[in-house]
Design a protein around this motif. Structure first.
Motif, PDB file in Angstrom:
ATOM      1  N   THR A  79       6.088  10.469  -0.231  1.00  0.00           N
ATOM      2  CA  THR A  79       6.943   9.389   0.420  1.00  0.00           C
ATOM      3  C   THR A  79       7.541   8.631  -0.764  1.00  0.00           C
ATOM      4  O   THR A  79       6.557   7.812  -1.597  1.00  0.00           O
ATOM      5  N   LEU A  80       8.738   7.952  -0.816  1.00  0.00           N
ATOM      6  CA  LEU A  80       9.477   7.063  -1.953  1.00  0.00           C
ATOM      7  C   LEU A  80       9.843   6.021  -1.496  1.00  0.00           C
ATOM      8  O   LEU A  80       9.995   5.206  -2.277  1.00  0.00           O
ATOM      9  N   GLN A  81       9.254   5.645  -0.094  1.00  0.00           N
ATOM     10  CA  GLN A  81       9.876   4.129   0.487  1.00  0.00           C
ATOM     11  C   GLN A  81       8.459   3.639   1.241  1.00  0.00           C
ATOM     12  O   GLN A  81       8.378   3.746   2.368  1.00  0.00           O
ATOM     13  N   PRO A  82       7.564   3.198   0.142  1.00  0.00           N
ATOM     14  CA  PRO A  82       6.595   2.274   0.980  1.00  0.00           C
ATOM     15  C   PRO A  82       6.865   1.211   1.561  1.00  0.00           C
ATOM     16  O   PRO A  82       7.758   0.395   1.309  1.00  0.00           O
ATOM     17  N   ARG A  83       6.136   0.768   2.598  1.00  0.00           N
ATOM     18  CA  ARG A  83       6.369  -0.372   3.340  1.00  0.00           C
ATOM     19  C   ARG A  83       5.426  -1.494   3.060  1.00  0.00           C
ATOM     20  O   ARG A  83       3.988  -1.262   2.904  1.00  0.00           O
ATOM     21  N   PRO A  84       5.780  -2.556   3.034  1.00  0.00           N
ATOM     22  CA  PRO A  84       4.893  -3.733   2.739  1.00  0.00           C
ATOM     23  C   PRO A  84       3.814  -4.142   3.394  1.00  0.00           C
ATOM     24  O   PRO A  84       2.577  -4.658   3.069  1.00  0.00           O
ATOM     25  N   ASP A  85       3.488  -3.528   4.822  1.00  0.00           N
ATOM     26  CA  ASP A  85       2.455  -3.904   5.648  1.00  0.00           C
ATOM     27  C   ASP A  85       1.985  -2.508   6.054  1.00  0.00           C
ATOM     28  O   ASP A  85       1.240  -2.486   7.052  1.00  0.00           O
ATOM     29  N   HIS A  86       2.230  -1.489   5.420  1.00  0.00           N
ATOM     30  CA  HIS A  86       1.791  -0.222   6.063  1.00  0.00           C
ATOM     31  C   HIS A  86       1.170   0.678   4.610  1.00  0.00           C
ATOM     32  O   HIS A  86       1.785   0.581   3.680  1.00  0.00           O
ATOM     33  N   ALA A  87       0.111   1.290   4.861  1.00  0.00           N
ATOM     34  CA  ALA A  87      -0.372   2.140   3.977  1.00  0.00           C
ATOM     35  C   ALA A  87       0.198   3.282   3.626  1.00  0.00           C
ATOM     36  O   ALA A  87       1.077   3.723   4.431  1.00  0.00           O
ATOM     37  N   LEU A  88       0.355   4.015   2.370  1.00  0.00           N
ATOM     38  CA  LEU A  88       1.218   5.081   2.031  1.00  0.00           C
ATOM     39  C   LEU A  88       0.446   6.299   2.376  1.00  0.00           C
ATOM     40  O   LEU A  88      -0.860   6.517   2.160  1.00  0.00           O
ATOM     41  N   ASN A  89       1.037   7.134   3.099  1.00  0.00           N
ATOM     42  CA  ASN A  89       0.384   8.385   3.721  1.00  0.00           C
ATOM     43  C   ASN A  89       1.095   9.504   2.957  1.00  0.00           C
ATOM     44  O   ASN A  89       2.160   9.663   3.084  1.00  0.00           O
ATOM     45  N   ILE A  90      -0.017  10.140   2.577  1.00  0.00           N
ATOM     46  CA  ILE A  90       0.330  11.319   1.736  1.00  0.00           C
ATOM     47  C   ILE A  90      -0.507  12.523   2.278  1.00  0.00           C
ATOM     48  O   ILE A  90      -1.605  12.826   2.514  1.00  0.00           O
ATOM     49  N   ARG A  91       0.138  13.610   2.452  1.00  0.00           N
ATOM     50  CA  ARG A  91      -0.144  14.800   2.858  1.00  0.00           C
ATOM     51  C   ARG A  91      -0.498  15.717   1.342  1.00  0.00           C
ATOM     52  O   ARG A  91       0.033  15.820   0.866  1.00  0.00           O
ATOM     53  N   VAL A  92      -1.962  16.230   1.734  1.00  0.00           N
ATOM     54  CA  VAL A  92      -2.383  17.040   0.310  1.00  0.00           C
ATOM     55  C   VAL A  92      -2.983  18.363   1.303  1.00  0.00           C
ATOM     56  O   VAL A  92      -2.958  18.642   2.197  1.00  0.00           O
ATOM     57  N   GLN A  93      -2.990  19.211   0.174  1.00  0.00           N
ATOM     58  CA  GLN A  93      -3.799  20.455   0.507  1.00  0.00           C
ATOM     59  C   GLN A  93      -4.574  20.939  -0.847  1.00  0.00           C
ATOM     60  O   GLN A  93      -4.290  20.601  -1.797  1.00  0.00           O
ATOM     61  N   PRO A  94      -5.843  21.551  -0.559  1.00  0.00           N
ATOM     62  CA  PRO A  94      -6.412  22.229  -1.697  1.00  0.00           C
ATOM     63  C   PRO A  94      -5.843  23.236  -2.373  1.00  0.00           C
ATOM     64  O   PRO A  94      -5.102  24.201  -1.640  1.00  0.00           O
ATOM     65  N   ASP A 104      -6.720  16.666   4.601  1.00  0.00           N
ATOM     66  CA  ASP A 104      -5.486  17.070   4.334  1.00  0.00           C
ATOM     67  C   ASP A 104      -4.505  15.834   4.290  1.00  0.00           C
ATOM     68  O   ASP A 104      -3.338  16.139   4.229  1.00  0.00           O
ATOM     69  N   GLU A 105      -5.121  14.656   4.575  1.00  0.00           N
ATOM     70  CA  GLU A 105      -4.219  13.472   4.691  1.00  0.00           C
ATOM     71  C   GLU A 105      -4.854  12.104   4.038  1.00  0.00           C
ATOM     72  O   GLU A 105      -6.082  12.094   4.258  1.00  0.00           O
ATOM     73  N   VAL A 106      -4.069  11.500   2.976  1.00  0.00           N
ATOM     74  CA  VAL A 106      -4.779  10.473   2.437  1.00  0.00           C
ATOM     75  C   VAL A 106      -3.929   9.159   2.638  1.00  0.00           C
ATOM     76  O   VAL A 106      -2.559   9.154   2.471  1.00  0.00           O
ATOM     77  N   PHE A 107      -4.772   8.104   2.917  1.00  0.00           N
ATOM     78  CA  PHE A 107      -4.158   6.847   3.366  1.00  0.00           C
ATOM     79  C   PHE A 107      -4.284   5.990   2.055  1.00  0.00           C
ATOM     80  O   PHE A 107      -5.495   5.605   1.662  1.00  0.00           O
ATOM     81  N   VAL A 108      -3.350   5.479   1.303  1.00  0.00           N
ATOM     82  CA  VAL A 108      -3.416   4.581   0.040  1.00  0.00           C
ATOM     83  C   VAL A 108      -2.785   3.456   0.157  1.00  0.00           C
ATOM     84  O   VAL A 108      -1.628   3.127   0.690  1.00  0.00           O
ATOM     85  N   ASN A 109      -3.388   2.247  -0.417  1.00  0.00           N
ATOM     86  CA  ASN A 109      -2.843   0.834  -0.494  1.00  0.00           C
ATOM     87  C   ASN A 109      -1.891   0.951  -1.365  1.00  0.00           C
ATOM     88  O   ASN A 109      -1.563   1.233  -2.748  1.00  0.00           O
ATOM     89  N   VAL A 115      -7.727   3.926  -2.293  1.00  0.00           N
ATOM     90  CA  VAL A 115      -7.596   5.160  -1.283  1.00  0.00           C
ATOM     91  C   VAL A 115      -8.484   4.333   0.146  1.00  0.00           C
ATOM     92  O   VAL A 115      -9.742   4.078   0.094  1.00  0.00           O
ATOM     93  N   LEU A 116      -7.567   4.032   1.202  1.00  0.00           N
ATOM     94  CA  LEU A 116      -8.231   3.369   2.122  1.00  0.00           C
ATOM     95  C   LEU A 116      -8.821   4.537   3.240  1.00  0.00           C
ATOM     96  O   LEU A 116     -10.159   4.038   3.912  1.00  0.00           O
TER      97      LEU A 116
END
Length: 421
Positions: A79-94, A104-109, A115-116
């Protein structure tokens, strides 16, 4: 002929009941999926700036940092548009050789890159943190994987056809309605006069009539929304039917015809994510719209990914061609080797089939007209459950009546009164 369609409507409805109840209940909740997921999992979503002067990090820098922490991951979509009050949600795969990854999902400050938390999307055994994702999987595939997706697509196709059958059955008998009419306007007035009761609910009549009216009038009042939900579900789950059917009357963009896929998937493109983004921004800011007749302006970022099987970057953003208020569907494709912009997909205005599909999907997802429409879509899901249940009740009562009629004595015996002790 009418009795034939009554039978078709009856058995189509009975075959869909369980599926539509599940879809209606889950759909009424999923309209607010992002808000509910954040409420249930504040530890994953809620962030606050470490200081007043703190700025959000570049999502691509977060991507690089995350890959340094988890080098075994593949992170294609960011995602290229992080929100100021919301963690960045990133989908991953091995990678294919590592199938033991437990998330398969990571939440980042977005301020620090910390990594939250992580989760395996939709795994209900994890508890409330996966409740909303599980409801999502239940909604569109009954949490049964690809088979469930196909099954719900078939149900959606039956539902779409049954929408027209149900509407037809509410119409009055045309011959009786217009037999005394002399002009066309008189015929229309007579037809409406006879059809008008179908839109009403007799609240103070018997329970059977109330149940019947709720089923008939309820279906009429929200018919347009029911059709949108049904046909858009076919678009989501049964594209192999939706696309050819719509293609009979409407045109679609085919951006992949401009791709030149490599012989083998190219996992390491010559240009980086940051360079591909720069190409996209330069293309848009430079007003070099040689792929379209009219310039396309970027209103908001959405995100980007890389398709190794085609060797192209997929840059997604919201433009004036979008109808969704929050989620951009305008897409640009950039060659991963040369950095050339090779295709541009416009959600509306370029091809009639894409325009209609964009509206269908956006209405299904309640992406327009703010909170009032979200509430309407949520209520429509509940009404869908009501229509399914009342349809079963109508069938059950008629079936019971037929069984009782079949058990009654016939002929002269039916006139004999039983003796009293």
């Amino acid at each position: 002929m009418r009795q034939f369609w009554v039978s078709v409507h009856r058995y189509a409805g009975l075959s869909m009941t369980v599926f539509l109840v599940i879809a209606g209940l889950t759909g009424s909740v999923l309209v607010f999926r992002e808000e509910l997921d954040a409420i249930l999992n504040p530890e994953l979503y809620q962030v606050s700036p470490p200081s007043r002067e703190a700025e959000l990090l570049d999502p691509l820098a977060i991507r690089r940092q995350l890959l340094d922490t988890y080098p075994q991951l593949h992170i294609n979509w960011i995602t290229l548009q992080p929100r100021p009050d919301h963690a960045l949600n990133i989908r991953v795969q091995p990678p294919e050789e590592n199938t033991d990854l437990d998330f398969d999902e990571v939440f980042v400050n977005p301020y620090t890159g910390e990594v939250l938390g992580t989760r395996m999307w939709g795994r209900i055994s994890d508890g409330k943190e996966n409740l909303i994702p599980f409801l999502y999987k239940l909604h569109y595939q009954l949490a049964l994987g690809q088979f469930g997706t196909l099954l719900m697509g078939v149900i959606a196709l039956i539902w779409t056809l049954d929408c027209f059958i149900g509407a037809y059955l509410t119409l009055p008998n045309r011959a009786r309605a217009t037999s005394r009419a002399r002009s066309f306007s008189d015929k229309l007035k007579n037809q409406w006069r006879r059809w008008k009761p179908a839109w009403k609910v007799r609240w103070r009549r018997s329970s059977y009539k109330l149940n019947f009216d709720l089923h008939r009038a309820g279906g009429l009042w929200i018919w347009a929304m029911l059709f949108v939900l049904a046909w858009s579900s076919v678009a989501f789950n049964l594209g192999q039917v939706y696309r050819p059917a719509m293609g009979l009357a409407f045109e679609f963009q085919d951006v992949r015809r401009d791709f030149s896929p490599p012989e083998q998937p190219k996992t390491s493109p010559a240009i980086s994510y940051a360079e591909a983004r720069a190409v996209a921004l330069n293309y848009l800011d430079g007003n070099e719209q040689h792929l379209t007749d009219q310039p396309v302006r970027q209103l908001d970022y959405t995100g980007m990914s890389y398709f190794p099987q085609f060797g192209v970057y997929h840059y997604r953003f919201r433009s004036e061609r979008d109808v969704d208020e929050d989620w951009g569907r305008t897409r640009m494709y950039i060659d991963g080797n040369s950095g050339e912009v090779i295709a541009l997909y416009l959600p509306t205005g370029a091809a009639s089939g894409d325009t209609l599909t964009t509206w269908l999907i956006t209405l299904h997802m309640a992406g327009v007209w703010g909170l009032p429409f979200k509430i309407f879509v949520s209520v429509s899901g509940i009404l869908l459950v009501m229509l399914s249940v009342t349809g079963v009740v109508i069938w059950q009562r008629k079936r019971s009546a037929r069984l009782r009629s079949g058990r009654r004595p016939t002929g002269g015996a039916s006139k004999t009164k039983p003796s009293r002790a």
